[in-house]
Design a protein around this motif. Structure first.
Motif, PDB file in Angstrom:
ATOM      1  N   CYS A   9     -70.377  26.366  29.171  1.00 17.87           N
ATOM      2  CA  CYS A   9     -71.609  25.923  29.837  1.00 17.87           C
ATOM      3  C   CYS A   9     -72.140  27.006  30.756  1.00 17.87           C
ATOM      4  CB  CYS A   9     -71.350  24.646  30.631  1.00 17.87           C
ATOM      5  SG  CYS A   9     -71.077  23.225  29.564  1.00 17.87           S
ATOM      6  N   ASP A  43     -72.777  29.280  34.174  1.00 19.73           N
ATOM      7  CA  ASP A  43     -73.103  28.957  35.554  1.00 19.73           C
ATOM      8  C   ASP A  43     -74.232  27.967  35.549  1.00 19.73           C
ATOM      9  OD1 ASP A  43     -73.166  28.936  38.281  1.00 19.73           O
ATOM     10  OD2 ASP A  43     -74.279  30.809  38.466  1.00 19.73           O
ATOM     11  N   GLU A 103     -74.855  25.903  38.026  1.00 16.84           N
ATOM     12  CA  GLU A 103     -75.149  25.598  39.422  1.00 16.84           C
ATOM     13  C   GLU A 103     -76.528  26.072  39.779  1.00 16.84           C
ATOM     14  OE1 GLU A 103     -74.237  23.936  42.939  1.00 16.84           O
ATOM     15  OE2 GLU A 103     -72.755  23.986  41.380  1.00 16.84           O
ATOM     16  N   SER A 133     -65.789  26.186  42.809  1.00 19.80           N
ATOM     17  CA  SER A 133     -66.840  26.515  41.839  1.00 19.80           C
ATOM     18  C   SER A 133     -68.227  26.036  42.270  1.00 19.80           C
ATOM     19  CB  SER A 133     -66.504  25.941  40.458  1.00 19.80           C
ATOM     20  OG  SER A 133     -65.292  26.442  40.004  1.00 19.80           O
ATOM     21  N   MET A 183     -70.228  14.755  26.020  1.00 21.36           N
ATOM     22  CA  MET A 183     -70.546  15.293  27.342  1.00 21.36           C
ATOM     23  C   MET A 183     -71.336  14.274  28.161  1.00 21.36           C
ATOM     24  SD  MET A 183     -71.298  19.260  26.215  1.00 21.36           S
ATOM     25  CE  MET A 183     -72.213  19.679  27.667  1.00 21.36           C
ATOM     26  N   LEU A 217     -61.244  21.156  28.059  1.00 24.53           N
ATOM     27  CA  LEU A 217     -62.301  20.873  29.030  1.00 24.53           C
ATOM     28  C   LEU A 217     -62.634  22.104  29.869  1.00 24.53           C
ATOM     29  CD1 LEU A 217     -61.369  17.266  30.167  1.00 24.53           C
ATOM     30  CD2 LEU A 217     -63.424  17.982  28.941  1.00 24.53           C
ATOM     31  N   LEU A 218     -61.615  22.855  30.256  1.00 28.47           N
ATOM     32  CA  LEU A 218     -61.864  24.086  31.008  1.00 28.47           C
ATOM     33  C   LEU A 218     -62.653  25.080  30.161  1.00 28.47           C
ATOM     34  CD1 LEU A 218     -58.422  24.522  32.803  1.00 28.47           C
ATOM     35  CD2 LEU A 218     -60.628  23.974  33.874  1.00 28.47           C
ATOM     36  N   ARG A 219     -62.312  25.173  28.902  1.00 29.70           N
ATOM     37  CA  ARG A 219     -63.035  26.082  27.998  1.00 29.70           C
ATOM     38  C   ARG A 219     -64.476  25.612  27.803  1.00 29.70           C
ATOM     39  NH1 ARG A 219     -64.750  30.490  26.566  1.00 29.70           N
ATOM     40  NH2 ARG A 219     -64.664  31.106  24.392  1.00 29.70           N
ATOM     41  N   GLN A 254     -70.288  12.510  31.684  1.00 24.25           N
ATOM     42  CA  GLN A 254     -71.208  12.546  32.823  1.00 24.25           C
ATOM     43  C   GLN A 254     -71.440  11.138  33.382  1.00 24.25           C
ATOM     44  OE1 GLN A 254     -75.134  13.983  31.873  1.00 24.25           O
ATOM     45  NE2 GLN A 254     -75.672  14.308  34.000  1.00 24.25           N
ATOM     46  N   ALA A 289     -66.240  23.977  29.937  1.00 22.27           N
ATOM     47  CA  ALA A 289     -66.940  24.310  31.182  1.00 22.27           C
ATOM     48  C   ALA A 289     -67.321  25.788  31.202  1.00 22.27           C
ATOM     49  CB  ALA A 289     -66.066  23.969  32.390  1.00 22.27           C
ATOM     50  N   GLU A 290     -66.438  26.659  30.698  1.00 22.46           N
ATOM     51  CA  GLU A 290     -66.767  28.080  30.617  1.00 22.46           C
ATOM     52  C   GLU A 290     -67.955  28.314  29.697  1.00 22.46           C
ATOM     53  OE1 GLU A 290     -63.492  30.477  29.316  1.00 22.46           O
ATOM     54  OE2 GLU A 290     -62.221  29.872  30.983  1.00 22.46           O
TER      55      GLU A 290
END
Length: 157
Positions: A153, A155, A157, A73, A26, A146-148, A30, A150-151
């Motif tokens: 992780c 929210d 934001e 998002s 990760m 990668l989508l999974r 980044q 992100a899920e």
């Protein structure tokens, strides 16, 4: 009850084995994203988020800030700041709805379209080339993973 404790301890030990390599992967993603973001900033002063916003508006046409927020998002507050900066640069326009004056539409301006014509891709060229060289099944699997991730992780934001 004792079985649950043993089960949780095993899961914790198994998780610890994954923790370092997951964090390192990760972090590397980044770092690479930050390097590419600096490249984008040199081109027209756009951040990756701003470029993504412009691309969504170009492909989807006019949309409300709430719809755009879901599509890219971002929280409403974060998106608002980005939209202000893009509007100040003349890359997007805000238009009141003729029927419902409370609704505001976001549209890509002519300047925004011109900028997008020459804008670099959201993903770094090296990544794009290597990704394109993968077999289709692997591109799908990598995207899904990668989508999974992100899920997982949540929210952030």
């Amino acid at each position: 009850m004792a079985e649950e404790t043993v089960s949780n301890e095993i899961n914790s030990a198994e998780l610890e084995a994954f923790e370092m390599p997951l964090f390192q992967a990760m972090r590397r993603l980044q770092q690479d994203a930050e390097v590419h973001a600096k490249r984008l900033a040199r081109y027209g002063g756009l951040s990756p988020v701003q470029l993504m916003i412009l691309q969504v508006l170009a492909s989807d046409g006019q949309m409300t800030a709430s719809a755009l927020s879901r599509r890219v998002s971002l929280t409403a507050a974060t998106l608002s700041g980005q939209l202000d900066r893009l509007e100040e640069r003349g890359l997007l326009q805000r238009q009141r709805d003729d029927q419902d004056r409370r609704r505001q539409w976001l549209l890509l301006s002519d300047s925004g379209r011109e900028l997008l014509q020459e804008a670099p891709a959201l993903l770094a060229p090296e990544f794009r080339a290597r990704f394109a060289a993968l077999p289709q099944w692997e591109r799908h699997a990598l995207t899904a993973a990668l989508l999974r991730a992100a899920e997982l992780c949540g929210d952030m934001e």
